[in-house]
Design a protein around this motif. Structure first.
Motif, PDB file in Angstrom:
ATOM      1  N   VAL A 229       0.925  -1.246   0.007  1.00  0.00           N
ATOM      2  CA  VAL A 229       0.039   0.077   0.219  1.00  0.00           C
ATOM      3  C   VAL A 229       0.914   1.218   0.088  1.00  0.00           C
ATOM      4  O   VAL A 229       0.346   2.479  -0.201  1.00  0.00           O
ATOM      5  CB  VAL A 229      -0.950  -0.107   1.022  1.00  0.00           C
ATOM      6  N   ALA A 230       2.163   1.228   0.320  1.00  0.00           N
ATOM      7  CA  ALA A 230       2.912   2.379   0.506  1.00  0.00           C
ATOM      8  C   ALA A 230       4.404   2.078   0.168  1.00  0.00           C
ATOM      9  O   ALA A 230       4.914   1.030   0.710  1.00  0.00           O
ATOM     10  CB  ALA A 230       2.657   3.266   1.767  1.00  0.00           C
ATOM     11  N   VAL A 231       5.249   2.935  -0.177  1.00  0.00           N
ATOM     12  CA  VAL A 231       6.604   2.815  -0.316  1.00  0.00           C
ATOM     13  C   VAL A 231       7.420   3.877   0.473  1.00  0.00           C
ATOM     14  O   VAL A 231       6.910   5.037   0.667  1.00  0.00           O
ATOM     15  CB  VAL A 231       7.245   2.935  -1.816  1.00  0.00           C
ATOM     16  N   VAL A 232       8.351   3.461   1.368  1.00  0.00           N
ATOM     17  CA  VAL A 232       9.089   4.146   2.294  1.00  0.00           C
ATOM     18  C   VAL A 232      10.393   4.660   1.880  1.00  0.00           C
ATOM     19  O   VAL A 232      11.222   3.842   1.484  1.00  0.00           O
ATOM     20  CB  VAL A 232       9.168   3.705   3.696  1.00  0.00           C
ATOM     21  N   THR A 233      10.692   5.865   1.509  1.00  0.00           N
ATOM     22  CA  THR A 233      11.936   6.328   1.085  1.00  0.00           C
ATOM     23  C   THR A 233      12.356   7.347   2.073  1.00  0.00           C
ATOM     24  O   THR A 233      11.886   7.859   2.939  1.00  0.00           O
ATOM     25  CB  THR A 233      11.907   6.800  -0.212  1.00  0.00           C
ATOM     26  N   VAL A 234      13.963   7.445   1.871  1.00  0.00           N
ATOM     27  CA  VAL A 234      14.363   8.554   2.852  1.00  0.00           C
ATOM     28  C   VAL A 234      15.008   9.493   2.000  1.00  0.00           C
ATOM     29  O   VAL A 234      15.858   9.449   1.117  1.00  0.00           O
ATOM     30  CB  VAL A 234      15.784   7.959   3.524  1.00  0.00           C
ATOM     31  N   PRO A 235      14.579  10.881   2.189  1.00  0.00           N
ATOM     32  CA  PRO A 235      14.882  12.058   1.434  1.00  0.00           C
ATOM     33  C   PRO A 235      16.196  12.394   1.457  1.00  0.00           C
ATOM     34  O   PRO A 235      17.090  12.048   2.331  1.00  0.00           O
ATOM     35  CB  PRO A 235      14.218  13.051   2.008  1.00  0.00           C
ATOM     36  N   LYS A 236      16.987  12.753   0.141  1.00  0.00           N
ATOM     37  CA  LYS A 236      18.313  12.700   0.100  1.00  0.00           C
ATOM     38  C   LYS A 236      18.820  13.949   0.888  1.00  0.00           C
ATOM     39  O   LYS A 236      20.025  13.916   1.292  1.00  0.00           O
ATOM     40  CB  LYS A 236      18.475  13.357  -1.399  1.00  0.00           C
ATOM     41  N   THR A 237      17.998  14.938   1.692  1.00  0.00           N
ATOM     42  CA  THR A 237      18.322  15.595   2.372  1.00  0.00           C
ATOM     43  C   THR A 237      18.870  15.263   4.035  1.00  0.00           C
ATOM     44  O   THR A 237      19.046  16.056   4.669  1.00  0.00           O
ATOM     45  CB  THR A 237      17.281  16.975   2.562  1.00  0.00           C
ATOM     46  N   GLY A 245      25.682   6.069  15.033  1.00  0.00           N
ATOM     47  CA  GLY A 245      26.326   7.569  14.165  1.00  0.00           C
ATOM     48  C   GLY A 245      25.123   8.638  14.530  1.00  0.00           C
ATOM     49  O   GLY A 245      24.184   8.819  14.802  1.00  0.00           O
ATOM     50  N   GLU A 246      26.122   9.869  14.410  1.00  0.00           N
ATOM     51  CA  GLU A 246      25.592  10.874  14.251  1.00  0.00           C
ATOM     52  C   GLU A 246      24.900  11.466  12.925  1.00  0.00           C
ATOM     53  O   GLU A 246      25.649  11.710  12.136  1.00  0.00           O
ATOM     54  CB  GLU A 246      26.753  12.087  14.688  1.00  0.00           C
ATOM     55  N   SER A 247      23.566  11.395  12.779  1.00  0.00           N
ATOM     56  CA  SER A 247      22.734  11.429  11.619  1.00  0.00           C
ATOM     57  C   SER A 247      21.562  12.098  11.970  1.00  0.00           C
ATOM     58  O   SER A 247      21.095  11.714  13.229  1.00  0.00           O
ATOM     59  CB  SER A 247      22.930  10.235  10.652  1.00  0.00           C
ATOM     60  N   ASP A 248      20.858  12.531  10.768  1.00  0.00           N
ATOM     61  CA  ASP A 248      19.519  12.849  11.121  1.00  0.00           C
ATOM     62  C   ASP A 248      18.537  11.565  11.325  1.00  0.00           C
ATOM     63  O   ASP A 248      17.575  11.791  12.105  1.00  0.00           O
ATOM     64  CB  ASP A 248      18.946  13.367   9.678  1.00  0.00           C
ATOM     65  N   LEU A 249      18.822  10.512  10.894  1.00  0.00           N
ATOM     66  CA  LEU A 249      18.099   9.407  11.021  1.00  0.00           C
ATOM     67  C   LEU A 249      19.085   8.087  11.401  1.00  0.00           C
ATOM     68  O   LEU A 249      19.991   7.722  10.494  1.00  0.00           O
ATOM     69  CB  LEU A 249      17.178   8.950   9.908  1.00  0.00           C
ATOM     70  N   CYS A 250      18.998   7.548  12.542  1.00  0.00           N
ATOM     71  CA  CYS A 250      19.804   6.285  12.601  1.00  0.00           C
ATOM     72  C   CYS A 250      18.689   5.425  13.153  1.00  0.00           C
ATOM     73  O   CYS A 250      18.090   5.072  13.842  1.00  0.00           O
ATOM     74  CB  CYS A 250      20.441   6.608  13.959  1.00  0.00           C
ATOM     75  N   LEU A 251      18.771   4.298  11.943  1.00  0.00           N
ATOM     76  CA  LEU A 251      17.931   3.174  12.083  1.00  0.00           C
ATOM     77  C   LEU A 251      18.654   2.089  13.130  1.00  0.00           C
ATOM     78  O   LEU A 251      19.623   1.725  13.343  1.00  0.00           O
ATOM     79  CB  LEU A 251      17.688   2.545  10.806  1.00  0.00           C
ATOM     80  N   GLU A 252      17.454   1.230  13.472  1.00  0.00           N
ATOM     81  CA  GLU A 252      17.971   0.146  14.471  1.00  0.00           C
ATOM     82  C   GLU A 252      18.688  -0.910  13.459  1.00  0.00           C
ATOM     83  O   GLU A 252      18.931  -1.137  12.646  1.00  0.00           O
ATOM     84  CB  GLU A 252      16.581  -0.684  14.557  1.00  0.00           C
ATOM     85  N   GLY A 270      13.895   3.803  14.878  1.00  0.00           N
ATOM     86  CA  GLY A 270      15.220   4.316  14.983  1.00  0.00           C
ATOM     87  C   GLY A 270      15.261   5.506  15.741  1.00  0.00           C
ATOM     88  O   GLY A 270      14.325   5.783  16.591  1.00  0.00           O
ATOM     89  N   TYR A 271      16.260   6.309  15.681  1.00  0.00           N
ATOM     90  CA  TYR A 271      16.480   7.650  16.524  1.00  0.00           C
ATOM     91  C   TYR A 271      16.575   8.831  15.475  1.00  0.00           C
ATOM     92  O   TYR A 271      17.060   8.677  14.255  1.00  0.00           O
ATOM     93  CB  TYR A 271      17.699   7.530  17.386  1.00  0.00           C
ATOM     94  N   VAL A 272      16.138   9.800  15.922  1.00  0.00           N
ATOM     95  CA  VAL A 272      16.137  10.950  14.930  1.00  0.00           C
ATOM     96  C   VAL A 272      16.572  12.354  15.728  1.00  0.00           C
ATOM     97  O   VAL A 272      16.703  12.459  16.807  1.00  0.00           O
ATOM     98  CB  VAL A 272      14.686  11.439  14.779  1.00  0.00           C
ATOM     99  N   ALA A 273      17.380  13.064  14.792  1.00  0.00           N
ATOM    100  CA  ALA A 273      18.309  14.259  15.416  1.00  0.00           C
ATOM    101  C   ALA A 273      17.182  15.365  15.691  1.00  0.00           C
ATOM    102  O   ALA A 273      17.247  16.404  16.500  1.00  0.00           O
ATOM    103  CB  ALA A 273      19.403  14.567  14.609  1.00  0.00           C
ATOM    104  N   ASN A 274      15.962  15.584  14.673  1.00  0.00           N
ATOM    105  CA  ASN A 274      15.388  16.686  14.885  1.00  0.00           C
ATOM    106  C   ASN A 274      13.558  15.932  15.172  1.00  0.00           C
ATOM    107  O   ASN A 274      13.107  15.406  14.514  1.00  0.00           O
ATOM    108  CB  ASN A 274      14.897  17.115  13.195  1.00  0.00           C
ATOM    109  N   GLY A 275      13.209  16.654  16.542  1.00  0.00           N
ATOM    110  CA  GLY A 275      12.124  15.750  16.943  1.00  0.00           C
ATOM    111  C   GLY A 275      10.928  16.437  16.277  1.00  0.00           C
ATOM    112  O   GLY A 275       9.779  15.893  16.902  1.00  0.00           O
ATOM    113  N   GLY A 300      12.536  11.540  20.587  1.00  0.00           N
ATOM    114  CA  GLY A 300      13.634  11.382  20.004  1.00  0.00           C
ATOM    115  C   GLY A 300      13.661   9.982  19.159  1.00  0.00           C
ATOM    116  O   GLY A 300      14.594   9.646  18.558  1.00  0.00           O
ATOM    117  N   GLU A 301      12.820   9.375  19.369  1.00  0.00           N
ATOM    118  CA  GLU A 301      12.503   8.049  18.575  1.00  0.00           C
ATOM    119  C   GLU A 301      11.527   8.046  17.455  1.00  0.00           C
ATOM    120  O   GLU A 301      10.570   8.502  17.491  1.00  0.00           O
ATOM    121  CB  GLU A 301      12.143   6.804  19.450  1.00  0.00           C
TER     122      GLU A 301
END
Length: 339
Positions: A229-237, A245-252, A270-275, A300-301
């Motif tokens: 029903v949906a496709v999930v992508t990670v934006p290039k930005t 790791g220190e990143s906008d998105l750190c996956l499990e 995962g964890y996110v830098a921008n809540g 932050g999760e």
């Protein structure tokens, strides 16, 4: 761009995918005769690092080196240059499983090549189409179809009781051939193992022996049917890491272990830098961004907002960037008569 042959090049049954370029110059369509004239179409290596299809076809054809095939076979070998380097596709190169859209007017040679392949097989009255793939995460072997048709379901359940019906992404090989014949995509797990090769080889040989398709529906107990029903992508930005790791998105770390499991509401991905910002783009079949329907951020999760079943989650950040993070599925408990 397309090479057509009516014979197997010497060495094709022994060559590794990384060495195919020494035998053929690029995308190649090989027509082999069989006892039944209407051909089975098999496509392999649309992604250059997915070599299970090549190994499976080699196993099948070795059995018939001194005998006639049960049915004519048209074998399409796709991204030879990417296979040479052991990658899904080269940087800047089109994805060979996104270039099959019917009526596409793009002047890129890859689009013209796939239109030519489709037209050739239409003229030959293709019997059925099989596109063989691997994936990079932990997934069961399963089949994908673009139509909920009895013949499509019978063909797919010859490979697996797990069947995924999808209409997005567009431009895939099975979608183009679904207008011509029953068509299926095989997902054979990670490359490099024998189980996927053996499974695909048995399936292809079985399809070569088919005389026709049953007209009755597949029994419900023989089928686990899901709708993508949906496709999930990670934006290039969005910067991305896995496990740490220190990143906008750190996956499990073991994110791919969630594949084909129904995740409960509140499952952490995962964890996110921008809540304040969900670092994913989740698009439904109409192209609408529905990320907030499935995901949210708490403390932050990145967590699931409702129960959901993912497929093709991967830890390979290169593939996430080139394709997607995953697909989201729902179980189809009742089967429409036609879609």
């Amino acid at each position: 761009m397309l090479t057509q042959l009516d014979y197997l090049p010497d060495g094709l049954l022994q060559v590794e995918a990384t060495e195919l370029h020494t035998l053929i110059p690029g995308p190649t369509l090989i027509h082999l005769p069989g006892r039944r004239d209407v051909p089975l179409f098999v496509s392999i290596l649309l992604h250059g690092n997915e070599d299970t299809g090549l190994k499976a076809i080699q196993d099948v054809l070795k059995k018939y080196q001194n005998a006639s095939l049960p049915r004519a076979l048209s074998l399409f070998i796709g991204n030879v240059e990417a296979a040479r380097r052991g990658v899904r596709r080269l940087e800047g190169q089109l994805d060979y499983n996104r270039i099959w859209s019917a009526g596409n007017d793009d002047i890129a040679p890859e689009y013209r090549m796939t239109r030519e392949v489709t037209e050739i097989m239409a003229q030959r009255g293709v019997f059925a189409s099989i596109d063989i793939h691997n994936n990079s995460g932990l997934n069961p072997h399963y089949a994908c179809i673009n139509r909920l048709d009895d013949a499509f379901l019978h063909l797919s359940t010859m490979f697996s009781r797990i069947v995924v019906y999808f209409t997005s992404p567009k431009g895939v090989q099975s979608e183009a051939f679904a207008h011509l014949c029953p068509a299926v995509t095989l997902e054979c797990g990670k490359p490099g193992g024998r189980s996927g090769v053996d499974h695909a080889a048995v399936f292809v040989e079985g399809a070569l022996h088919l005389s026709d398709f049953p007209t009755h529906p597949v029994a419900k107990q023989d089928l686990d049917l899901f709708h993508s029903v949906a496709v999930v992508t990670v934006p290039k930005t969005v910067s991305l890491s896995i496990g740490a790791g220190e990143s906008d998105l750190c996956l499990e770390e073991r994110i791919d272990q969630y594949n084909f499991f129904e995740l409960k509401t509140g499952t952490r991905l995962g964890y996110v830098a921008n809540g304040n910002l969900i670092p994913l783009c989740t698009r439904n079949e109409n192209g609408q961004d529905i990320s907030a329907y499935y995901f949210e951020i708490k403390a932050g999760e990145l967590i699931t907002r409702r129960p959901v079943m993912p497929a093709m989650l991967t830890r390979d950040t290169r593939i996430i960037r080139q394709d997607c993070l995953c697909y989201l599925m729902e179980r189809l408990s009742t089967l429409p008569t036609k879609i």
